[in-house]
Scaffold this motif. Structure first.
Motif, PDB file in Angstrom:
ATOM      1  N   PRO A  18      20.452  11.495  24.745  1.00  0.00           N
ATOM      2  CA  PRO A  18      19.688  11.680  23.509  1.00  0.00           C
ATOM      3  C   PRO A  18      20.483  12.513  22.508  1.00  0.00           C
ATOM      4  O   PRO A  18      21.179  13.450  22.883  1.00  0.00           O
ATOM      5  N   LYS A  19      20.386  12.141  21.227  1.00  0.00           N
ATOM      6  CA  LYS A  19      21.026  12.901  20.149  1.00  0.00           C
ATOM      7  C   LYS A  19      19.958  13.752  19.481  1.00  0.00           C
ATOM      8  O   LYS A  19      18.962  13.233  18.995  1.00  0.00           O
ATOM      9  N   PHE A  37      17.213  12.203  17.096  1.00  0.00           N
ATOM     10  CA  PHE A  37      17.919  11.185  16.327  1.00  0.00           C
ATOM     11  C   PHE A  37      18.322  10.005  17.206  1.00  0.00           C
ATOM     12  O   PHE A  37      19.368   9.400  17.013  1.00  0.00           O
ATOM     13  N   GLY A  38      17.527   9.676  18.206  1.00  0.00           N
ATOM     14  CA  GLY A  38      17.798   8.527  19.056  1.00  0.00           C
ATOM     15  C   GLY A  38      18.779   8.846  20.167  1.00  0.00           C
ATOM     16  O   GLY A  38      18.797   9.938  20.706  1.00  0.00           O
ATOM     17  N   GLU A  39      19.607   7.850  20.496  1.00  0.00           N
ATOM     18  CA  GLU A  39      20.582   8.007  21.573  1.00  0.00           C
ATOM     19  C   GLU A  39      21.983   7.743  21.050  1.00  0.00           C
ATOM     20  O   GLU A  39      22.163   7.084  20.036  1.00  0.00           O
ATOM     21  N   GLY A  40      22.963   8.242  21.781  1.00  0.00           N
ATOM     22  CA  GLY A  40      24.354   8.033  21.406  1.00  0.00           C
ATOM     23  C   GLY A  40      25.128   9.329  21.443  1.00  0.00           C
ATOM     24  O   GLY A  40      24.772  10.258  22.159  1.00  0.00           O
ATOM     25  N   LYS A  41      26.185   9.391  20.667  1.00  0.00           N
ATOM     26  CA  LYS A  41      27.038  10.578  20.634  1.00  0.00           C
ATOM     27  C   LYS A  41      27.206  11.064  19.205  1.00  0.00           C
ATOM     28  O   LYS A  41      27.359  10.273  18.282  1.00  0.00           O
ATOM     29  N   TRP A  42      27.170  12.381  19.037  1.00  0.00           N
ATOM     30  CA  TRP A  42      27.490  12.988  17.751  1.00  0.00           C
ATOM     31  C   TRP A  42      29.010  13.018  17.607  1.00  0.00           C
ATOM     32  O   TRP A  42      29.733  13.141  18.590  1.00  0.00           O
ATOM     33  N   THR A  43      29.486  12.964  16.394  1.00  0.00           N
ATOM     34  CA  THR A  43      30.920  13.039  16.117  1.00  0.00           C
ATOM     35  C   THR A  43      31.209  14.311  15.331  1.00  0.00           C
ATOM     36  O   THR A  43      30.295  14.988  14.849  1.00  0.00           O
ATOM     37  N   LYS A  44      32.487  14.609  15.180  1.00  0.00           N
ATOM     38  CA  LYS A  44      32.878  15.758  14.353  1.00  0.00           C
ATOM     39  C   LYS A  44      32.473  15.538  12.900  1.00  0.00           C
ATOM     40  O   LYS A  44      32.161  16.485  12.188  1.00  0.00           O
ATOM     41  N   GLU A  45      32.442  14.276  12.466  1.00  0.00           N
ATOM     42  CA  GLU A  45      32.014  13.961  11.099  1.00  0.00           C
ATOM     43  C   GLU A  45      30.526  14.255  10.926  1.00  0.00           C
ATOM     44  O   GLU A  45      30.098  14.704   9.863  1.00  0.00           O
ATOM     45  N   ASP A  46      29.725  13.991  11.985  1.00  0.00           N
ATOM     46  CA  ASP A  46      28.300  14.328  11.938  1.00  0.00           C
ATOM     47  C   ASP A  46      28.127  15.835  11.775  1.00  0.00           C
ATOM     48  O   ASP A  46      27.314  16.301  10.975  1.00  0.00           O
ATOM     49  N   SER A  82      27.051  24.079  15.799  1.00  0.00           N
ATOM     50  CA  SER A  82      27.888  23.826  16.973  1.00  0.00           C
ATOM     51  C   SER A  82      27.605  22.421  17.489  1.00  0.00           C
ATOM     52  O   SER A  82      26.482  21.937  17.395  1.00  0.00           O
ATOM     53  N   LEU A  83      28.636  21.796  18.044  1.00  0.00           N
ATOM     54  CA  LEU A  83      28.504  20.483  18.657  1.00  0.00           C
ATOM     55  C   LEU A  83      28.540  20.658  20.166  1.00  0.00           C
ATOM     56  O   LEU A  83      29.520  21.170  20.716  1.00  0.00           O
ATOM     57  N   ILE A  84      27.454  20.277  20.840  1.00  0.00           N
ATOM     58  CA  ILE A  84      27.357  20.420  22.289  1.00  0.00           C
ATOM     59  C   ILE A  84      27.250  19.025  22.896  1.00  0.00           C
ATOM     60  O   ILE A  84      26.389  18.240  22.500  1.00  0.00           O
ATOM     61  N   SER A  85      28.121  18.725  23.833  1.00  0.00           N
ATOM     62  CA  SER A  85      28.119  17.418  24.503  1.00  0.00           C
ATOM     63  C   SER A  85      28.178  17.611  26.008  1.00  0.00           C
ATOM     64  O   SER A  85      29.233  17.646  26.601  1.00  0.00           O
ATOM     65  N   PHE A  86      27.014  17.748  26.616  1.00  0.00           N
ATOM     66  CA  PHE A  86      26.938  17.864  28.067  1.00  0.00           C
ATOM     67  C   PHE A  86      25.566  17.377  28.501  1.00  0.00           C
ATOM     68  O   PHE A  86      24.581  18.089  28.375  1.00  0.00           O
ATOM     69  N   ASN A  87      25.489  16.151  28.965  1.00  0.00           N
ATOM     70  CA  ASN A  87      24.235  15.501  29.360  1.00  0.00           C
ATOM     71  C   ASN A  87      23.255  15.338  28.205  1.00  0.00           C
ATOM     72  O   ASN A  87      22.213  14.754  28.369  1.00  0.00           O
ATOM     73  N   VAL A  88      23.551  15.921  27.088  1.00  0.00           N
ATOM     74  CA  VAL A  88      22.763  15.752  25.877  1.00  0.00           C
ATOM     75  C   VAL A  88      23.738  15.916  24.716  1.00  0.00           C
ATOM     76  O   VAL A  88      24.694  16.673  24.806  1.00  0.00           O
TER      77      VAL A  88
END
Length: 120
Positions: free
Chosen positions: A20-21, A66-75, A106-112
């Motif tokens: 989930p994003k 914001f649904g599912e997927g991955k956030w980017t550095k641009e986001d 901050s951008l956090i990418s770990f299971n979420v």
């Protein structure tokens, strides 16, 4: 051998799922506040954070989906840019003030997938 295979399969399944994003907004100030985005601000970024954040009241925390997927550095950059055009109104006040200088994204990418907005 079966244990290793099971662990490998579970790991692949977890990594292949779309997490989930979310945007997590943390209010570390002493009082609830509302966010007010400058009406002239326009973003060309595909994810429009403005509609979700403008007028939002935050007591201690708020989580926006914001649904599912991955956030980017641009986001992340897009949200940081929006915050530069955002003012806050504290409860009991009618005057909008600048966002505190210590506000971080901050951008956090770990299971979420989470963009964490920390207002101090």
């Amino acid at each position: 051998m079966k244990l290793i295979s099971s662990i490998l399969i579970v790991s692949i399944m977890i990594l292949s799922c779309n997490p989930p994003k979310t945007v997590y907004i943390s209010n570390k100030t002493d009082s609830p506040l509302s966010l007010l985005v400058d009406s002239s601000y326009q973003s060309a970024h595909p994810v429009d954070f403005k509609d979700s954040i403008n007028g939002l009241r935050v007591e201690k925390k708020k989580v926006l989906d914001f649904g599912e997927g991955k956030w980017t550095k641009e986001d992340k950059k897009s949200l940081e840019e929006l915050i530069k055009h955002t003012r806050i109104i504290r409860d009991g006040s009618t005057t909008a003030v600048e966002m505190p200088a210590q506000t971080e994204v901050s951008l956090i990418s770990f299971n979420v997938e989470e963009l964490w907005l920390n207002i101090k």
